[in-house]
Design a protein around this motif. Structure first.
Motif, PDB file in Angstrom:
ATOM      1  N   THR A 192       2.954 -11.399   0.773  1.00 36.28           N
ATOM      2  CA  THR A 192       4.046 -11.156   1.732  1.00 36.28           C
ATOM      3  C   THR A 192       5.393 -11.433   1.064  1.00 36.28           C
ATOM      4  O   THR A 192       6.387 -10.782   1.375  1.00 36.28           O
ATOM      5  N   ASP A 193       5.414 -12.405   0.134  1.00 36.21           N
ATOM      6  CA  ASP A 193       6.620 -12.606  -0.675  1.00 36.21           C
ATOM      7  C   ASP A 193       6.894 -11.394  -1.564  1.00 36.21           C
ATOM      8  O   ASP A 193       8.054 -10.996  -1.761  1.00 36.21           O
ATOM      9  N   VAL A 194       5.822 -10.801  -2.112  1.00 40.34           N
ATOM     10  CA  VAL A 194       5.981  -9.621  -2.970  1.00 40.34           C
ATOM     11  C   VAL A 194       6.605  -8.481  -2.183  1.00 40.34           C
ATOM     12  O   VAL A 194       7.454  -7.741  -2.688  1.00 40.34           O
ATOM     13  N   PHE A 195       6.182  -8.315  -0.909  1.00 44.77           N
ATOM     14  CA  PHE A 195       6.774  -7.268  -0.069  1.00 44.77           C
ATOM     15  C   PHE A 195       8.287  -7.477   0.061  1.00 44.77           C
ATOM     16  O   PHE A 195       9.077  -6.538  -0.122  1.00 44.77           O
ATOM     17  N   ALA A 196       8.704  -8.711   0.373  1.00 47.32           N
ATOM     18  CA  ALA A 196      10.134  -8.983   0.503  1.00 47.32           C
ATOM     19  C   ALA A 196      10.850  -8.795  -0.831  1.00 47.32           C
ATOM     20  O   ALA A 196      11.989  -8.314  -0.873  1.00 47.32           O
ATOM     21  N   MET A 242       6.181  -9.034 -13.630  1.00 45.17           N
ATOM     22  CA  MET A 242       6.853  -9.465 -14.854  1.00 45.17           C
ATOM     23  C   MET A 242       6.460  -8.580 -16.041  1.00 45.17           C
ATOM     24  O   MET A 242       7.299  -8.243 -16.894  1.00 45.17           O
ATOM     25  N   GLN A 243       5.203  -8.185 -16.103  1.00 47.44           N
ATOM     26  CA  GLN A 243       4.751  -7.310 -17.190  1.00 47.44           C
ATOM     27  C   GLN A 243       5.410  -5.937 -17.105  1.00 47.44           C
ATOM     28  O   GLN A 243       5.803  -5.360 -18.128  1.00 47.44           O
ATOM     29  N   TYR A 244       5.558  -5.412 -15.880  1.00 42.84           N
ATOM     30  CA  TYR A 244       6.222  -4.115 -15.721  1.00 42.84           C
ATOM     31  C   TYR A 244       7.699  -4.201 -16.111  1.00 42.84           C
ATOM     32  O   TYR A 244       8.231  -3.305 -16.790  1.00 42.84           O
ATOM     33  N   LEU A 245       8.368  -5.276 -15.699  1.00 44.36           N
ATOM     34  CA  LEU A 245       9.799  -5.395 -15.991  1.00 44.36           C
ATOM     35  C   LEU A 245      10.077  -5.575 -17.473  1.00 44.36           C
ATOM     36  O   LEU A 245      11.127  -5.167 -17.971  1.00 44.36           O
ATOM     37  N   LEU A 248       9.248   0.212  -4.646  1.00 46.14           N
ATOM     38  CA  LEU A 248       8.362   0.937  -3.735  1.00 46.14           C
ATOM     39  C   LEU A 248       6.944   0.399  -3.818  1.00 46.14           C
ATOM     40  O   LEU A 248       6.252   0.275  -2.802  1.00 46.14           O
ATOM     41  N   SER A 249       6.501   0.088  -5.023  1.00 49.60           N
ATOM     42  CA  SER A 249       5.147  -0.445  -5.198  1.00 49.60           C
ATOM     43  C   SER A 249       4.996  -1.792  -4.485  1.00 49.60           C
ATOM     44  O   SER A 249       4.005  -2.037  -3.791  1.00 49.60           O
ATOM     45  N   CYS A 250       5.984  -2.674  -4.640  1.00 47.59           N
ATOM     46  CA  CYS A 250       5.903  -3.990  -4.003  1.00 47.59           C
ATOM     47  C   CYS A 250       6.018  -3.880  -2.480  1.00 47.59           C
ATOM     48  O   CYS A 250       5.481  -4.721  -1.755  1.00 47.59           O
ATOM     49  N   SER A 251       6.706  -2.851  -1.972  1.00 47.82           N
ATOM     50  CA  SER A 251       6.914  -2.688  -0.532  1.00 47.82           C
ATOM     51  C   SER A 251       5.822  -1.870   0.134  1.00 47.82           C
ATOM     52  O   SER A 251       5.993  -1.402   1.267  1.00 47.82           O
ATOM     53  N   HIS A 252       4.715  -1.675  -0.550  1.00 44.47           N
ATOM     54  CA  HIS A 252       3.631  -0.875   0.013  1.00 44.47           C
ATOM     55  C   HIS A 252       3.099  -1.536   1.290  1.00 44.47           C
ATOM     56  O   HIS A 252       2.906  -2.753   1.330  1.00 44.47           O
ATOM     57  N   PRO A 253       2.856  -0.761   2.367  1.00 43.28           N
ATOM     58  CA  PRO A 253       2.366  -1.365   3.611  1.00 43.28           C
ATOM     59  C   PRO A 253       0.955  -1.928   3.500  1.00 43.28           C
ATOM     60  O   PRO A 253       0.573  -2.789   4.291  1.00 43.28           O
ATOM     61  N   PHE A 254       0.145  -1.454   2.529  1.00 45.95           N
ATOM     62  CA  PHE A 254      -1.193  -1.990   2.330  1.00 45.95           C
ATOM     63  C   PHE A 254      -1.124  -3.148   1.344  1.00 45.95           C
ATOM     64  O   PHE A 254      -0.609  -3.009   0.232  1.00 45.95           O
ATOM     65  N   VAL A 255      -1.675  -4.292   1.752  1.00 49.14           N
ATOM     66  CA  VAL A 255      -1.561  -5.505   0.943  1.00 49.14           C
ATOM     67  C   VAL A 255      -2.176  -5.315  -0.434  1.00 49.14           C
ATOM     68  O   VAL A 255      -1.589  -5.690  -1.459  1.00 49.14           O
ATOM     69  N   ASN A 256      -3.373  -4.725  -0.490  1.00 46.34           N
ATOM     70  CA  ASN A 256      -4.099  -4.625  -1.756  1.00 46.34           C
ATOM     71  C   ASN A 256      -3.450  -3.658  -2.737  1.00 46.34           C
ATOM     72  O   ASN A 256      -3.827  -3.612  -3.916  1.00 46.34           O
ATOM     73  N   ALA A 257      -2.507  -2.852  -2.262  1.00 41.25           N
ATOM     74  CA  ALA A 257      -1.840  -1.898  -3.148  1.00 41.25           C
ATOM     75  C   ALA A 257      -0.638  -2.502  -3.861  1.00 41.25           C
ATOM     76  O   ALA A 257      -0.064  -1.868  -4.739  1.00 41.25           O
ATOM     77  N   ARG A 258      -0.247  -3.719  -3.486  1.00 42.73           N
ATOM     78  CA  ARG A 258       0.919  -4.345  -4.108  1.00 42.73           C
ATOM     79  C   ARG A 258       0.497  -5.082  -5.382  1.00 42.73           C
ATOM     80  O   ARG A 258      -0.588  -5.671  -5.436  1.00 42.73           O
ATOM     81  N   PRO A 259       1.361  -5.103  -6.374  1.00 47.10           N
ATOM     82  CA  PRO A 259       1.069  -5.918  -7.567  1.00 47.10           C
ATOM     83  C   PRO A 259       1.365  -7.390  -7.276  1.00 47.10           C
ATOM     84  O   PRO A 259       2.092  -7.715  -6.341  1.00 47.10           O
ATOM     85  N   SER A 314      10.726 -14.170 -12.327  1.00 52.10           N
ATOM     86  CA  SER A 314      10.162 -15.307 -13.063  1.00 52.10           C
ATOM     87  C   SER A 314      10.018 -16.528 -12.164  1.00 52.10           C
ATOM     88  O   SER A 314       9.012 -17.248 -12.216  1.00 52.10           O
ATOM     89  N   GLY A 315      11.019 -16.774 -11.314  1.00 51.40           N
ATOM     90  CA  GLY A 315      10.949 -17.907 -10.395  1.00 51.40           C
ATOM     91  C   GLY A 315       9.817 -17.760  -9.389  1.00 51.40           C
ATOM     92  O   GLY A 315       9.120 -18.733  -9.068  1.00 51.40           O
ATOM     93  N   LEU A 316       9.606 -16.547  -8.877  1.00 48.56           N
ATOM     94  CA  LEU A 316       8.511 -16.325  -7.923  1.00 48.56           C
ATOM     95  C   LEU A 316       7.149 -16.483  -8.593  1.00 48.56           C
ATOM     96  O   LEU A 316       6.204 -17.001  -7.978  1.00 48.56           O
ATOM     97  N   LEU A 317       7.017 -16.033  -9.842  1.00 50.12           N
ATOM     98  CA  LEU A 317       5.747 -16.227 -10.565  1.00 50.12           C
ATOM     99  C   LEU A 317       5.443 -17.716 -10.696  1.00 50.12           C
ATOM    100  O   LEU A 317       4.291 -18.141 -10.522  1.00 50.12           O
TER     101      LEU A 317
END
Length: 714
Positions: free
Chosen positions: A577-581, A662-665, A645-656, A503-506
């Motif tokens: 890049t924040d989503v990856f972390a 928040m919707q998934y959680l 795993l989805s957020c850590s995807h190496p391809f940028v466009n594949a990350r939510p 929520s804070g990151l959103l």
């Protein structure tokens, strides 16, 4: 021919030569030599040649077995990095530049074994060193005396790795390194006992044994007492290192310069160095800096093989440590003014000095452009009093960017946390403070509020809300708990913290007036309030830009294991890049493991690869932290792992993005299914990032697990 026989032969020739008649000796040199028989001349030449050869061998052996440097002018050491020899003869390993390493080695390798497969011989070393820091109570790491098979440490890292090893090879037997560290910064990952210790190291920086810096003194009544020493006291000290091959005993002794070698060593360790040191090896020093201005010096050095007593240095010839602040002295009052008026001026000067010293204690650095930021600036006097003069008992922790102290503002009785960060006032301070003030307007229940700042001399002080429960990583990894099997965070608390940080990151990415990219999301930067709510803190690396604009390129910063692969190519930090972390953070909280950890066989494994392999084998539940003892919601845990795993995807466009997260959680939208591929995670990262920076690449190449196939997210 043995040396004794050669010497005898030479003496015979010399005796025959001396028995020649006086007349022969009064002639010319040519006449003298023609009186000898041809055979005698040949024998003389052969004997003197052999004597010269043996003498040369003895000289080389002597040089190989020992050396003494009473100062280093013209020493011909092998230097690299920031290491240099000053005109005065000081060996300067670091020059105050941040995040650099320096090495200095005796130029020739030494023969540590008589035979290739023999045991390591006894040896001894002694050296005089000094550490100068810009701050009296802080330094940037220390000095290491090292015996190593090579002088090439190009792959070693600076900061806490001291220019000796890196995150992959720390502790590996292939290093063949014996070292004695003089460390001035405490690192939990190396199990350091404090920030002022001496340690004996084998192949890495986790010490076999360590001790607080000091020495033993025998009193007049033979009563032994221990005297503490401060390694960053700006004073020269002497170290003795001795290895006895017969008993495999390693002794390390420390004392102030000018004090005789104490009878009792500081540390005594039993370890067979024949399993570590190669037949021939180099001896020298390694040092590195981190985020503080420090300088490391060696004044003199001696070494001897096959002995536990190092040669003595000529202390009178040792160079002196530089003076940090030259003191200017003026004789104007003594020369110009009459004696009577001099007394009056001196009295007035004393009063003024006392007043200035009183004011300087709270002196701040303030410029005209800071007037607009006035409400967000704290007086240094208030922060000094709130932290009781930055007393060590109020120290909350030490990070890569400074020390954090707890304090209470006297006027409003408000608990605060004050971070002291060193800075260069010439490099973008105005822009940085403008961002600090902007971040001070952030208002969200899952963000640690940045209250303001203060500037003083060479440091910047950032003032935050105080979080009484500390950082999340200390609860995940149970620092200081005796019962390591007892979880301090149950699953409900962990899931609540995950939802709060999301929520804070959103809010940072989409809901505030500007886009805020945090750039350093990790468990140690998530703090817990008194109700165990997670709050994202430490905005020291955060960057802001307007919605709808393109982020600017910047330096690649962050923590290994959390850095998105595209940063090595574009250097542009973005919300994704924040989503990856954040994806790595999800896996870390759920699995109770660090982003790069060591498996049971001692291999370095990437957490994301390890979870991917569990997903491929339909065993995601086995990746959940075992300290939970099975007491958790399986559906929620598996959802979080797949989302990680989805957020850590190496391809940028594949990350939510964080709104989708928040919707998934909250189960408002089902998480997309994963699909398998024969291409590995690391290969996918390299495909979309040709020319990946080696430092960032190390966070992906560190995994040595043999996963034949992995999985990626559709």
């Amino acid at each position: 021919m043995p040396q004794k026989k050669i010497t005898s032969a030479a003496s015979v020739i010399l005796r025959e030569e001396s028995s020649s008649t006086p007349a022969e000796h009064t002639g010319s040199a040519v006449t003298y030599y023609t009186t000898l028989s041809p055979l005698m001349s040949v024998m003389k030449l052969i004997c003197f040649f052999l004597l010269g050869a043996v003498g040369a061998l003895e000289l080389v052996s002597s040089v190989d077995d020992q050396f003494v440097y009473s100062g280093f002018a013209g020493a011909g050491l092998t230097l690299d990095g920031s290491a240099t020899v000053t005109p005065s003869g000081l060996l300067e390993l670091t020059n105050g530049t941040l995040q650099l390493k320096g090495h200095a080695f005796h130029p020739a390798p030494l023969r540590f074994r008589e035979l290739p497969n023999g045991t390591v011989r006894s040896f001894s070393a002694s050296f005089v060193f000094g550490i100068l820091s810009a701050y009296p109570d802080m330094s940037a790491h220390g000095i290491v005396f090292v015996v190593a098979p090579t002088t090439d440490f190009s792959t070693a890292l600076a900061s806490q790795y001291l220019g000796l090893v890196n995150v992959q090879n720390n502790g590996h037997e292939s290093n063949r390194i014996f070292a004695v560290e003089l460390d001035t910064l405490q690192q939990d990952e190396f199990r350091d006992i404090n920030d002022n210790h001496v340690g004996v190291d084998i192949n890495g920086l986790i010490s076999l044994q360590s001790s607080n810096a000091g020495y033993y003194v025998t009193g007049g009544e033979k009563k032994e007492r221990f005297e503490n020493l401060t390694l960053i006291s700006h004073q020269a000290m002497q170290v003795w290192i001795e290895y006895d091959a017969g008993s495999n005993r390693i002794n390390v002794t420390l004392a102030p310069l000018g004090v005789a070698k104490p009878a009792k060593p500081l540390m005594s360790v039993t370890y067979n160095l024949s399993s570590v040191i190669a037949s021939t090896a180099y001896v020298g020093f390694s040092s590195a800096t981190g985020s503080f201005d420090s300088r490391h010096y060696v004044l003199g050095w001696s070494f001897r093989m096959s002995s536990t007593s190092a040669p003595a240095m000529d202390m009178a010839k040792l160079p002196t440590l530089p003076r940090e602040i030259p003191k200017a002295r003026s004789k104007v009052l003594q020369v110009v003014l009459p004696i009577t008026s001099a007394a009056v001026v001196l009295a007035l000067g004393t009063v003024i000095v006392l007043l200035l010293r009183r004011r300087r204690r709270y002196t701040e650095l303030r410029e005209d452009w800071e007037i607009e930021f006035g409400p967000h600036r704290f007086p240094f006097k208030d922060l000094h009093r709130a932290t009781q003069g930055f007393n060590s008992k109020n120290l909350l922790g030490v990070g890569g960017f400074g020390r954090v102290y707890r304090g209470v503002l006297p006027d409003c009785n408000m608990d605060i946390a004050v971070k002291r960060v060193s800075h260069d006032s010439k490099q973008g301070v105005k822009e940085f403070i403008a961002e600090v003030v902007s971040l001070g307007r952030l208002q969200h229940r899952n963000l640690v509020r940045l209250l303001g700042y203060c500037r003083r001399k060479g440091e910047l002080l950032l003032v935050y809300e105080y979080m009484p429960k500390g950082s999340l990583d200390k609860h995940l990894y149970l620092y200081g708990h005796q019962d390591d099997d007892k979880p301090t965070l149950n699953w409900a608390q962990r899931f609540h913290i995950i939802q709060g940080i999301a929520s804070g990151l959103l809010y940072l990415h989409e809901e505030w007036e500007k886009v805020v990219v945090h750039r350093d999301i990790k468990a140690s930067n998530v703090l817990l309030d008194d109700k165990m709510n997670g709050r994202l803190g430490d905005f020291g690396l955060a960057r802001l830009y307007d919605h709808g604009t393109d982020p600017q390129s910047t330096h690649v910063v962050g923590t290994i294991g959390y850095i998105a692969p595209e940063l090595g190519r574009t250097s542009k930090a973005s919300p994704l890049t924040d989503v990856f972390a954040f994806g790595t953070f999800l896996l870390e909280v759920t699995c109770g493991r660090r982003p790069i950890f060591q498996d049971a066989r001692g291999n370095q494994v990437m957490l994301v690869d390890w979870v991917l392999d569990h997903w491929r084998r339909d065993s995601l539940a086995h990746a959940v932290d075992t300290k939970l003892r099975g007491d958790y919601n399986v559906d929620e845990a598996c959802l979080v792992l797949q989302l990680g795993l989805s957020c850590s995807h190496p391809f940028v466009n594949a990350r939510p993005n964080m709104r989708q997260v928040m919707q998934y959680l909250s189960n408002e939208v089902p998480l997309p299914q994963l699909r398998s591929t024969k291409m590995s995670f690391q290969t996918l990262a390299m495909m979309q990032n040709d020319g990946f920076d080696s430092y960032i690449q190390s966070s992906y190449s560190s995994s040595r697990a043999s996963f034949s196939t992995t999985s990626v997210i559709s």
